[in-house]
Design a protein around this motif. Structure first.
Motif, PDB file in Angstrom:
ATOM      1  N   UNK A  26      31.012  28.003  30.798  1.00 39.98           N
ATOM      2  CA  UNK A  26      32.447  28.240  30.818  1.00 39.98           C
ATOM      3  C   UNK A  26      32.861  29.014  29.569  1.00 39.98           C
ATOM      4  N   UNK A  27      33.636  30.064  29.803  1.00 39.43           N
ATOM      5  CA  UNK A  27      34.141  30.876  28.702  1.00 39.43           C
ATOM      6  C   UNK A  27      35.462  30.340  28.155  1.00 39.43           C
ATOM      7  N   UNK A  28      36.147  29.553  28.970  1.00 37.18           N
ATOM      8  CA  UNK A  28      37.407  28.957  28.526  1.00 37.18           C
ATOM      9  C   UNK A  28      37.653  27.660  29.289  1.00 37.18           C
ATOM     10  N   UNK A  29      38.215  26.684  28.596  1.00 42.73           N
ATOM     11  CA  UNK A  29      38.674  25.438  29.203  1.00 42.73           C
ATOM     12  C   UNK A  29      40.187  25.409  29.002  1.00 42.73           C
ATOM     13  N   UNK A  30      40.923  25.221  30.096  1.00 46.30           N
ATOM     14  CA  UNK A  30      42.387  25.287  30.053  1.00 46.30           C
ATOM     15  C   UNK A  30      42.959  23.987  30.593  1.00 46.30           C
ATOM     16  N   UNK A  31      43.995  23.491  29.944  1.00 42.59           N
ATOM     17  CA  UNK A  31      44.672  22.285  30.421  1.00 42.59           C
ATOM     18  C   UNK A  31      46.092  22.243  29.884  1.00 42.59           C
ATOM     19  N   UNK A  32      46.889  21.378  30.502  1.00 42.02           N
ATOM     20  CA  UNK A  32      48.260  21.187  30.044  1.00 42.02           C
ATOM     21  C   UNK A  32      48.277  20.310  28.801  1.00 42.02           C
ATOM     22  N   UNK A  33      49.282  20.504  27.960  1.00 40.68           N
ATOM     23  CA  UNK A  33      49.430  19.712  26.736  1.00 40.68           C
ATOM     24  C   UNK A  33      50.774  19.004  26.759  1.00 40.68           C
ATOM     25  N   UNK A  34      50.717  17.679  26.811  1.00 42.57           N
ATOM     26  CA  UNK A  34      51.929  16.864  26.745  1.00 42.57           C
ATOM     27  C   UNK A  34      51.968  16.135  25.416  1.00 42.57           C
ATOM     28  N   UNK A  35      51.300  14.963  25.369  1.00 38.64           N
ATOM     29  CA  UNK A  35      51.240  14.202  24.117  1.00 38.64           C
ATOM     30  C   UNK A  35      50.179  14.747  23.170  1.00 38.64           C
ATOM     31  N   UNK A  36      49.351  15.656  23.612  1.00 41.23           N
ATOM     32  CA  UNK A  36      48.287  16.361  22.890  1.00 41.23           C
ATOM     33  C   UNK A  36      47.039  15.515  22.606  1.00 41.23           C
ATOM     34  N   UNK A  37      46.985  14.272  23.079  1.00 38.07           N
ATOM     35  CA  UNK A  37      45.805  13.448  22.822  1.00 38.07           C
ATOM     36  C   UNK A  37      44.574  13.943  23.588  1.00 38.07           C
ATOM     37  N   UNK A  38      44.763  14.415  24.820  1.00 39.85           N
ATOM     38  CA  UNK A  38      43.622  14.871  25.612  1.00 39.85           C
ATOM     39  C   UNK A  38      42.995  16.118  25.015  1.00 39.85           C
ATOM     40  N   UNK A  39      43.811  17.084  24.639  1.00 41.88           N
ATOM     41  CA  UNK A  39      43.242  18.314  24.077  1.00 41.88           C
ATOM     42  C   UNK A  39      42.668  18.061  22.686  1.00 41.88           C
ATOM     43  N   UNK A  40      43.247  17.126  21.941  1.00 40.73           N
ATOM     44  CA  UNK A  40      42.707  16.771  20.622  1.00 40.73           C
ATOM     45  C   UNK A  40      41.324  16.147  20.760  1.00 40.73           C
ATOM     46  N   UNK A  41      41.152  15.270  21.752  1.00 41.82           N
ATOM     47  CA  UNK A  41      39.850  14.657  21.976  1.00 41.82           C
ATOM     48  C   UNK A  41      38.803  15.672  22.387  1.00 41.82           C
ATOM     49  N   UNK A  42      39.196  16.625  23.225  1.00 40.31           N
ATOM     50  CA  UNK A  42      38.269  17.686  23.621  1.00 40.31           C
ATOM     51  C   UNK A  42      37.869  18.538  22.413  1.00 40.31           C
ATOM     52  N   UNK A  43      38.850  18.878  21.571  1.00 41.13           N
ATOM     53  CA  UNK A  43      38.554  19.692  20.385  1.00 41.13           C
ATOM     54  C   UNK A  43      37.611  18.949  19.440  1.00 41.13           C
ATOM     55  N   UNK A  44      37.796  17.640  19.313  1.00 39.88           N
ATOM     56  CA  UNK A  44      36.908  16.835  18.464  1.00 39.88           C
ATOM     57  C   UNK A  44      35.490  16.827  19.028  1.00 39.88           C
ATOM     58  N   UNK A  45      35.370  16.657  20.343  1.00 44.36           N
ATOM     59  CA  UNK A  45      34.050  16.646  20.976  1.00 44.36           C
ATOM     60  C   UNK A  45      33.368  18.001  20.861  1.00 44.36           C
ATOM     61  N   UNK A  46      34.128  19.075  21.045  1.00 40.03           N
ATOM     62  CA  UNK A  46      33.554  20.415  20.925  1.00 40.03           C
ATOM     63  C   UNK A  46      33.120  20.691  19.488  1.00 40.03           C
ATOM     64  N   UNK A  47      33.880  20.164  18.526  1.00 39.64           N
ATOM     65  CA  UNK A  47      33.504  20.311  17.116  1.00 39.64           C
ATOM     66  C   UNK A  47      32.168  19.634  16.837  1.00 39.64           C
TER      67      UNK A  47
END
Length: 326
Positions: free
Chosen positions: A181-202
């Motif tokens: 995958x060249x990009x992962x896209x998702x909606x951001x509400x409380x931002x916890x889901x995208x923060x967790x993904x960014x931590x895992x990718x890090x």
């Protein structure tokens, strides 16, 4: 969804969690969708995953009541209320709602779960949370507020763990399907889901598990880019125990598709919802419909391209609210 809830519900979670589907080619890119909306409990979605992590904490900490907070359209309130019912734990749901506002499907489902609802108008959420905590204690419960303290701080790690683990599913799918995958896209509400993904990718990047470059793109459903990025930075620092060296991946946040704010939408969002609906994919105007439109727009502009994974974070009851307005 937590393991004990999985056993009680009697569902095939392994099959549900591996559901990645090819949707279509668009402007030279290939779009795939991770169908978290198909998780077979409480109408699915990322909030069911988060509820599982929170209830693991509740069980380990010996808590006897849970307190949730959200808008009348909150998917989190619904998932927490349903999981509390499944595990026979007292649940209080604080709903931010102005007097006279129309009811929502999620609000109705929270009521059906048997949760105790406390309506909170205006902006004094802190005082409302503290009052519910005090009331719960006076009733003999040991309460767990899902966001930490009354200011909404202190429980970032638990809220991020679900999507941190989910990134492992994405890597497994890449290996099994021979896709990068060249990009992962998702909606951001409380931002916890995208923060967790960014931590895992890090962490994945640091450990050499990720060999290729993959953008993480969030389409904001409610707030400005600056506000979201500030919260993500705080979330990740908390998750990593203050070790900023571990932060190697930060998402790109797009706020061009807000349509004026939370819960607001336009004819473009309605059009993409109808198109997805014809393919059996329910999107809602608050979250997934807004982010799907934003993703398509970014592809058209060349901001993202290649193999794109869209994470469907759920929200079927909000989709029904939209249907009922037609």
């Amino acid at each position: 969804m937590c393991e004990h809830a999985q056993i009680k519900a009697g569902v095939d979670m392994e099959k549900a969690l591996s559901s990645i589907e090819f949707v279509k080619e668009y402007c030279g890119s290939r779009i795939y969708m991770k169908r978290d909306d198909k998780i077979p409990f409480s109408f699915g979605g990322n909030k069911v995953r988060i509820a599982g992590e929170l209830f693991d904490d509740i069980r380990k900490g010996g808590y006897t009541a849970v307190i949730s907070y959200g808008s009348a359209s909150s998917n989190m309130n619904r998932a927490i209320a349903d999981t509390a019912k499944l595990n026979n734990i007292k649940c209080y749901c604080i709903i931010k709602k102005e007097p006279g506002a129309a009811g929502t499907e999620n609000e109705r489902l929270v009521k059906l779960s048997g949760a105790e609802i406390i309506y909170c108008g205006g902006n004094d959420v802190k005082a409302c949370v503290e009052a519910v905590i005090d009331s719960s204690v006076s009733e003999g419960y040991k309460p767990y507020y899902i966001y930490g303290d009354s200011t909404g701080k202190g429980n970032e790690a638990a809220l991020m763990r679900a999507s941190y683990k989910e990134y492992g599913e994405i890597l497994a799918s890449e290996r099994e399907e021979n896709i990068e995958f060249d990009a992962i896209v998702l909606t951001v509400g409380t931002d916890m889901t995208i923060s967790g993904l960014a931590a895992a990718m890090s962490d994945s990047l640091a450990e050499g598990k990720t060999a290729h470059s993959c953008k993480l793109v969030g389409i904001s459903a409610a707030r400005s880019r600056e506000s979201v990025m500030s919260h993500i930075g705080e979330d990740m620092m908390s998750f990593f125990g203050g070790d900023g060296q571990r932060i190697r991946v930060l998402p790109e946040i797009k706020d061009e598709y807000l349509c004026g704010g939370y819960g607001k939408y336009n004819e473009h969002i309605e059009a993409v919802i109808r198109e997805a609906e014809s393919k059996g994919i329910p999107l809602d105007p608050c979250y997934t419909g807004k982010s799907w439109w934003g993703m398509l727009s970014e592809i058209e502009k060349g901001g993202i391209c290649g193999n794109i994974l869209f994470i469907h974070t759920g929200g079927y009851p909000v989709y029904l609210d939209w249907k009922n307005t037609l």
